[in-house]
Design a protein around this motif. Structure first.
Motif, PDB file in Angstrom:
ATOM      1  N   PHE A 220       0.791  -1.236   0.000  1.00 55.59           N
ATOM      2  CA  PHE A 220       0.000   0.000   0.000  1.00 55.59           C
ATOM      3  C   PHE A 220       0.819   1.280   0.000  1.00 55.59           C
ATOM      4  O   PHE A 220       0.298   2.346  -0.293  1.00 55.59           O
ATOM      5  N   GLY A 221       2.096   1.190   0.369  1.00 56.88           N
ATOM      6  CA  GLY A 221       2.951   2.377   0.319  1.00 56.88           C
ATOM      7  C   GLY A 221       3.001   3.182   1.597  1.00 56.88           C
ATOM      8  O   GLY A 221       3.550   4.289   1.611  1.00 56.88           O
ATOM      9  N   LEU A 222       2.455   2.661   2.685  1.00 58.35           N
ATOM     10  CA  LEU A 222       2.501   3.366   3.972  1.00 58.35           C
ATOM     11  C   LEU A 222       2.483   2.352   5.108  1.00 58.35           C
ATOM     12  O   LEU A 222       2.250   1.168   4.897  1.00 58.35           O
ATOM     13  N   SER A 223       2.745   2.836   6.317  1.00 63.65           N
ATOM     14  CA  SER A 223       2.764   1.955   7.481  1.00 63.65           C
ATOM     15  C   SER A 223       1.349   1.715   7.991  1.00 63.65           C
ATOM     16  O   SER A 223       0.417   2.467   7.681  1.00 63.65           O
ATOM     17  N   LEU A 224       1.191   0.679   8.799  1.00 65.70           N
ATOM     18  CA  LEU A 224      -0.110   0.408   9.407  1.00 65.70           C
ATOM     19  C   LEU A 224      -0.540   1.570  10.296  1.00 65.70           C
ATOM     20  O   LEU A 224      -1.712   1.963  10.292  1.00 65.70           O
ATOM     21  N   LYS A 225       0.378   2.139  11.054  1.00 67.28           N
ATOM     22  CA  LYS A 225       0.033   3.250  11.938  1.00 67.28           C
ATOM     23  C   LYS A 225      -0.508   4.434  11.139  1.00 67.28           C
ATOM     24  O   LYS A 225      -1.517   5.056  11.522  1.00 67.28           O
ATOM     25  N   THR A 226       0.156   4.765  10.040  1.00 68.99           N
ATOM     26  CA  THR A 226      -0.317   5.883   9.212  1.00 68.99           C
ATOM     27  C   THR A 226      -1.706   5.596   8.677  1.00 68.99           C
ATOM     28  O   THR A 226      -2.580   6.466   8.686  1.00 68.99           O
ATOM     29  N   TYR A 227      -1.920   4.351   8.228  1.00 61.61           N
ATOM     30  CA  TYR A 227      -3.241   4.018   7.702  1.00 61.61           C
ATOM     31  C   TYR A 227      -4.309   4.126   8.793  1.00 61.61           C
ATOM     32  O   TYR A 227      -5.397   4.682   8.557  1.00 61.61           O
ATOM     33  N   CYS A 228      -4.029   3.626   9.981  1.00 58.82           N
ATOM     34  CA  CYS A 228      -4.991   3.715  11.077  1.00 58.82           C
ATOM     35  C   CYS A 228      -5.298   5.171  11.420  1.00 58.82           C
ATOM     36  O   CYS A 228      -6.452   5.525  11.697  1.00 58.82           O
ATOM     37  N   ASN A 229      -4.274   6.022  11.402  1.00 60.22           N
ATOM     38  CA  ASN A 229      -4.504   7.448  11.674  1.00 60.22           C
ATOM     39  C   ASN A 229      -5.417   8.071  10.628  1.00 60.22           C
ATOM     40  O   ASN A 229      -6.291   8.888  10.950  1.00 60.22           O
ATOM     41  N   ILE A 230      -5.215   7.701   9.371  1.00 58.85           N
ATOM     42  CA  ILE A 230      -6.068   8.209   8.301  1.00 58.85           C
ATOM     43  C   ILE A 230      -7.500   7.731   8.491  1.00 58.85           C
ATOM     44  O   ILE A 230      -8.458   8.516   8.375  1.00 58.85           O
ATOM     45  N   PHE A 231      -7.658   6.456   8.801  1.00 59.35           N
ATOM     46  CA  PHE A 231      -9.011   5.915   8.945  1.00 59.35           C
ATOM     47  C   PHE A 231      -9.702   6.497  10.180  1.00 59.35           C
ATOM     48  O   PHE A 231     -10.912   6.750  10.160  1.00 59.35           O
ATOM     49  N   ARG A 232      -8.958   6.739  11.236  1.00 59.95           N
ATOM     50  CA  ARG A 232      -9.535   7.373  12.430  1.00 59.95           C
ATOM     51  C   ARG A 232      -9.986   8.794  12.111  1.00 59.95           C
ATOM     52  O   ARG A 232     -11.055   9.236  12.556  1.00 59.95           O
ATOM     53  N   PHE A 233      -9.192   9.529  11.333  1.00 65.44           N
ATOM     54  CA  PHE A 233      -9.588  10.874  10.905  1.00 65.44           C
ATOM     55  C   PHE A 233     -10.884  10.820  10.108  1.00 65.44           C
ATOM     56  O   PHE A 233     -11.830  11.564  10.363  1.00 65.44           O
ATOM     57  N   LYS A 234     -10.933   9.906   9.125  1.00 66.53           N
ATOM     58  CA  LYS A 234     -12.134   9.777   8.307  1.00 66.53           C
ATOM     59  C   LYS A 234     -13.349   9.430   9.162  1.00 66.53           C
ATOM     60  O   LYS A 234     -14.453   9.942   8.947  1.00 66.53           O
ATOM     61  N   SER A 235     -13.145   8.582  10.156  1.00 64.92           N
ATOM     62  CA  SER A 235     -14.244   8.171  11.026  1.00 64.92           C
ATOM     63  C   SER A 235     -14.702   9.292  11.948  1.00 64.92           C
ATOM     64  O   SER A 235     -15.792   9.212  12.517  1.00 64.92           O
ATOM     65  N   SER A 236     -13.876  10.324  12.105  1.00 65.11           N
ATOM     66  CA  SER A 236     -14.234  11.466  12.949  1.00 65.11           C
ATOM     67  C   SER A 236     -15.024  12.538  12.192  1.00 65.11           C
ATOM     68  O   SER A 236     -15.516  13.495  12.806  1.00 65.11           O
ATOM     69  N   LEU A 237     -15.157  12.392  10.890  1.00 64.54           N
ATOM     70  CA  LEU A 237     -15.770  13.465  10.094  1.00 64.54           C
ATOM     71  C   LEU A 237     -17.236  13.708  10.441  1.00 64.54           C
ATOM     72  O   LEU A 237     -17.699  14.856  10.442  1.00 64.54           O
ATOM     73  N   LEU A 238     -17.979  12.644  10.732  1.00 64.63           N
ATOM     74  CA  LEU A 238     -19.391  12.843  11.039  1.00 64.63           C
ATOM     75  C   LEU A 238     -19.570  13.652  12.312  1.00 64.63           C
ATOM     76  O   LEU A 238     -20.398  14.573  12.356  1.00 64.63           O
ATOM     77  N   GLN A 239     -18.793  13.349  13.347  1.00 63.58           N
ATOM     78  CA  GLN A 239     -18.915  14.114  14.586  1.00 63.58           C
ATOM     79  C   GLN A 239     -18.516  15.575  14.356  1.00 63.58           C
ATOM     80  O   GLN A 239     -19.130  16.491  14.918  1.00 63.58           O
TER      81      GLN A 239
END
Length: 246
Positions: free
Chosen positions: A177-196
């Motif tokens: 994927f071109g990135l670390s697991l931590k970076t991906y989790c941070n991105i997904f956590r950000f995306k999951s915060s958009l509704l709030q």
């Protein structure tokens, strides 16, 4: 500008996040900001005398884009498991980039972009024929944990749960994927915060260290602080516009 989103059938839910379409019937172009969302896309683009298909990799930072006038785009947004077990490709070279796919990819033609429901049915049938069902149990469980926790689990916790070393997981993520697991989790956590954020809740709800960390991460992936992101002036943050529809 018209925006529609629909969910895949259960048989595709491990691989496909959603189908979406954007139609701009105005002659005027629209400036938008694309936000990292933890998914990659195949986008079918049709305009006057122009039709092409683009594979878009994962994004790690916000980017400006233009939606031209008199254009329609139908797309499939994928979960990461699809990269290996549906398309069998490596996305690392396409981090923050896109590439054109061959003409007539998946036998989609301009007339297929006249009926969104028909498009979803057609590409679903094609994808079901492509799926490889011998999925590594560790990978299936890993992605399930990332998605169900909204990216809030630590790398160590994920590693322990799936009995797969952090070193091996990160090698897999970087090579595929071109990135670390931590970076991906941070991105997904950000995306999951958009509704709030869209609903005006500007305090961390997903395992951020504190308020300062929350604001810093939102600004890292959107370019603005949470309150400014929530305003979504002129609808420029297109992901924030559609988040409630998913």
């Amino acid at each position: 500008m018209e925006l529609k989103i629909t969910q895949p059938t259960k048989s595709l839910s491990d691989f496909v996040e959603s189908f979406w379409m954007i139609r701009n019937d105005s002659a005027e172009e629209k400036e938008v900001i694309l936000l990292p969302d933890g998914r990659f896309d195949i986008i079918f683009y049709s305009a006057k005398e122009s039709f092409h298909t683009t594979l878009r990799g994962l994004d790690t930072h916000p980017g400006q884009a233009i939606i031209p006038g008199n254009v329609v785009m139908f797309a499939v947004s994928f979960k990461l498991l699809a990269i290996e077990y549906l398309l069998d490709i490596k996305m690392a070279p396409l981090l923050n980039e896109g590439q054109l796919l061959p003409k007539h990819f998946w036998n989609i033609e301009p007339h297929d972009l006249e009926d969104f429901e028909g498009f979803c049915t057609k590409v679903s049938r094609i994808m079901l024929d492509l799926i490889k069902f011998d999925i590594d149990k560790r990978k299936r469980e890993l992605f399930d944990l990332i998605y169900t926790s909204n990216g809030s689990m630590t790398v160590q916790a994920l590693s322990d749960r799936v009995a797969w070393s952090r070193r091996q997981i990160n090698r897999y993520f970087n090579e595929r994927f071109g990135l670390s697991l931590k970076t991906y989790c941070n991105i997904f956590r950000f995306k999951s915060s958009l509704l709030q954020i869209k609903e005006g809740r500007f305090f961390p709800e997903l395992n951020f260290a504190d308020q300062t960390h929350f604001i810093k991460e939102v600004k890292r992936f959107s370019g603005v602080v949470p309150k400014e992101l929530a305003k979504n002036k002129n609808g420029r943050f297109i992901l924030l516009s559609d988040v409630s529809q998913e």
